[in-house]
Design a protein around this motif. Structure first.
Motif, mmCIF file in Angstrom:
data_model
loop_
_atom_site.group_PDB
_atom_site.id
_atom_site.type_symbol
_atom_site.label_atom_id
_atom_site.label_comp_id
_atom_site.label_asym_id
_atom_site.label_seq_id
_atom_site.Cartn_x
_atom_site.Cartn_y
_atom_site.Cartn_z
ATOM 1 N N VAL A 210 41.945 41.613 44.808
ATOM 2 C CA VAL A 210 42.465 42.193 46.050
ATOM 3 C C VAL A 210 43.957 42.471 45.895
ATOM 4 O O VAL A 210 44.655 41.818 45.124
ATOM 5 N N GLU A 211 44.421 43.443 46.656
ATOM 6 C CA GLU A 211 45.855 43.662 46.759
ATOM 7 C C GLU A 211 46.459 42.500 47.552
ATOM 8 O O GLU A 211 45.778 41.855 48.338
ATOM 9 N N HIS A 212 47.737 42.270 47.344
ATOM 10 C CA HIS A 212 48.400 41.175 48.045
ATOM 11 C C HIS A 212 49.750 41.655 48.547
ATOM 12 O O HIS A 212 50.657 41.832 47.738
ATOM 13 N N PRO A 213 49.854 41.947 49.864
ATOM 14 C CA PRO A 213 48.963 41.624 50.977
ATOM 15 C C PRO A 213 47.733 42.524 51.036
ATOM 16 O O PRO A 213 47.672 43.551 50.360
ATOM 17 N N SER A 214 46.794 42.133 51.885
ATOM 18 C CA SER A 214 45.554 42.895 52.020
ATOM 19 C C SER A 214 45.075 42.855 53.464
ATOM 20 O O SER A 214 45.646 42.156 54.308
ATOM 21 N N TYR A 215 44.017 43.632 53.737
ATOM 22 C CA TYR A 215 43.441 43.711 55.079
ATOM 23 C C TYR A 215 42.777 42.379 55.423
ATOM 24 O O TYR A 215 41.898 41.907 54.700
ATOM 25 N N PRO A 216 43.159 41.728 56.529
ATOM 26 C CA PRO A 216 42.674 40.375 56.822
ATOM 27 C C PRO A 216 41.161 40.240 56.877
ATOM 28 O O PRO A 216 40.598 39.282 56.343
ATOM 29 N N HIS A 217 40.472 41.195 57.499
ATOM 30 C CA HIS A 217 39.026 41.040 57.651
ATOM 31 C C HIS A 217 38.287 41.253 56.330
ATOM 32 O O HIS A 217 37.162 40.766 56.165
ATOM 33 N N ALA A 218 38.895 41.956 55.407
ATOM 34 C CA ALA A 218 38.307 42.037 54.067
ATOM 35 C C ALA A 218 38.390 40.673 53.381
ATOM 36 O O ALA A 218 37.435 40.222 52.740
ATOM 37 N N LEU A 219 39.525 40.014 53.521
ATOM 38 C CA LEU A 219 39.661 38.669 52.962
ATOM 39 C C LEU A 219 38.659 37.720 53.612
ATOM 40 O O LEU A 219 38.078 36.858 52.942
ATOM 41 N N ASP A 220 38.432 37.877 54.914
ATOM 42 C CA ASP A 220 37.441 37.057 55.603
ATOM 43 C C ASP A 220 36.042 37.276 55.018
ATOM 44 O O ASP A 220 35.276 36.332 54.816
ATOM 45 N N ALA A 221 35.701 38.552 54.766
ATOM 46 C CA ALA A 221 34.371 38.867 54.229
ATOM 47 C C ALA A 221 34.190 38.291 52.835
ATOM 48 O O ALA A 221 33.111 37.789 52.486
ATOM 49 N N ILE A 222 35.222 38.355 52.032
ATOM 50 C CA ILE A 222 35.170 37.807 50.675
ATOM 51 C C ILE A 222 34.970 36.296 50.732
ATOM 52 O O ILE A 222 34.141 35.718 50.019
ATOM 53 N N ARG A 223 35.721 35.657 51.593
ATOM 54 C CA ARG A 223 35.601 34.204 51.745
ATOM 55 C C ARG A 223 34.223 33.822 52.260
ATOM 56 O O ARG A 223 33.601 32.871 51.780
#
Length: 493
Positions: A210-223
């Motif tokens: 992922v890019e850093h920073p990244s879209y929060p809900h994408a990080l949520d989906a990955i987690r």
């Protein structure tokens, strides 16, 4: 129906909460308050009992009792006989100040915490636009006349209605990425699309760059999928291609999620030369690139780029009508090879059996006339962007801002690491912010803040003045700033 948060779950969210900068009960209350404001503890959730939380945290029950009492006084926790307190957002006065203590609340349910700010708060946590009303209404009116022809059918279609898929394919072809209708699957928004992609192509513990920073809900989906996010930091000029190439070559991530068109939150756009280079590196590493293009149409500076999918077959693209027309349409899509689309359709049945027909009929009209509402919308957003940049320069001159070539937000660099403190304090001044941990891994970006410009200039002025007032309060109270800044960032992955 409310949910119950266990002591173990809340303890994990709290992290190392007690930094010794003040009374323990106050530090505990401040951190829980931040979790509620940031949406990491859902509204209307029942907090753990005092006994169980004190045992989980290894502290006295008196400390937990005092923290809960403080949250009730501030309006962040309800009180009721025979039941544990439930999380809430306090009522506000016309001046934006919280009415602390028990207050009657309207009976409106909070089914999706964070999407709508409580009345009286200016919401800068989410960047979204109202509907392009006349255009959307006209599309639904046309769809209503077409609906009877489809009523004899079953109404289930995992791929989506053919006319809509063809309209989306035609848009890609016109942009330089030749596409057939069989390469499109219609989804219930971009987040739904990303969930399907991750479930199909990655398993638990698989790496996702992922890019850093990244879209929060994408990080949520990955987690949520149990995957391991591999962050690659942005530079001042944007994407660090050597670092991305190195990460893919060494760690072999199954997927790489990125926003090449008006990156959220920075607003940057990836040049075609970098796109071509990135696709080559992904192909060599066996990594599937997932390109989130939901902001592609919000091209404020008219920068010409080609869809990432035009550069190779290892790209899976995500699109949506949420930003160009209205989030309430809940219409998104996936573009990939026909073989991949069939895999996505098979995996989708564990989530749903297809999207609503009426919305798809309307969406087909909107996609075919996608350019109609854009000129006026882009002109409005340019004015909002200019107003916000001017207001920040005037009232918060120590904040450094990036130039957003498109999208809906400005990524600000703060003079000191006060992002979390501002997020905690801002509601007292009538503004709701997205806490910086939402955009990164492991509590990064304490010196950054995303400020959307989706609101009109008068609302933006009120918001910036409120931010200035909140910063002034932090500047005048170093102990308060230290206490709030040490509220822990929750690791997203």
């Amino acid at each position: 129906m409310s949910t119950t948060l266990s002591a173990t779950a809340l303890s994990r969210l709290l992290g190392t909460w007690n930094n010794g900068t003040g009374p323990a009960y106050r530090e505990l209350a401040d951190v829980v308050r931040l979790l509620i404001l940031d949406g990491r503890v859902a509204l209307d959730s029942a907090l753990p009992s005092e006994r169980s939380l004190s045992a989980a945290l290894g502290i006295s029950r008196t400390t937990v009792t005092a923290a809960y009492s403080s949250l009730r006084e501030q309006g962040f926790l309800s009180s009721g006989q025979g039941s544990r307190g439930k999380t809430r957002i306090p009522e506000l006065t016309p001046f934006g100040r919280a009415l602390y203590g028990p207050q009657p609340r309207p009976a409106e349910p909070f089914t999706a915490p964070g999407l709508t700010a409580p009345e009286g708060l200016i919401d800068l946590a989410y960047s979204a636009l109202p509907a392009s009303g006349e255009v959307v209404h006209r599309a639904f009116a046309a769809a209503l006349t077409e609906l009877p022809a489809l009523l004899p059918g079953f109404g289930y279609d995992a791929l989506g209605l053919r006319p809509l898929r063809q309209a989306i394919a035609d848009r890609y072809s016109a942009a330089g990425a030749p596409t057939q209708a069989g390469q499109i699957m219609v989804t219930s928004g971009a987040q739904h699309a990303l969930t399907i992609i991750i479930r199909t192509l990655a398993g638990r513990q698989d790496r996702v760059m992922v890019e850093h920073p990244s879209y929060p809900h994408a990080l949520d989906a990955i987690r949520a999928a149990g995957c391991r996010a591999v962050p690659v930091a942005f530079t001042k000029s944007g994407w660090d291609l050597p670092a991305m190439e190195s990460a893919m070559a060494q760690q072999k991530p199954k997927l790489a999620y990125l926003v090449p068109d008006f990156h959220n939150p920075t607003g940057m756009i990836m040049p075609d030369a970098q796109r071509r280079r990135l696709v080559r590196a992904a192909a060599a590493a066996g990594t599937v690139l997932v390109a989130d293009e939901t902001l592609r149409e919000l091209n404020l500076d008219g920068v010409a780029t080609t869809p990432l999918a035009a550069f190779g077959s290892t790209v899976v693209s995500i699109g949506s009508l949420s930003k160009s027309h209205w989030g309430g349409l809940r219409t998104g899509w996936i573009r990939a090879s026909e073989t991949m689309i069939q895999r996505f359709a098979a995996a989708r049945t564990t989530l749903d059996l297809g999207g609503p027909v009426m919305e798809q009929l309307a969406a087909a009209h909107l996609v075919r006339a996608l350019d109609e509402p854009l000129p006026a919308l882009l002109e409005t957003l340019r004015g909002n962007r200019a107003a916000l940049l001017g207001l920040l320069a005037e009232h918060l001159p120590t904040w450094r801002t990036t130039h957003a070539a498109g999208g809906l937000s400005i990524w600000c660099r703060l003079p000191t690491p006060i992002s979390t403190a501002l997020t905690v304090l801002a509601p007292d001044f009538g503004v709701r912010l997205a806490a910086r941990p939402r955009f990164g891994i492991g509590g990064a970006f304490e010196r950054n803040l995303r400020v959307p410009f989706a609101l009109p200039p008068d609302k933006l002025e009120t918001a910036v003045l409120a931010l200035r007032a909140a910063q002034d309060k932090l500047d005048s109270a170093p102990q308060l700033r230290r206490s709030l800044t040490h509220a822990p960032a929750v690791a997203i992955a």
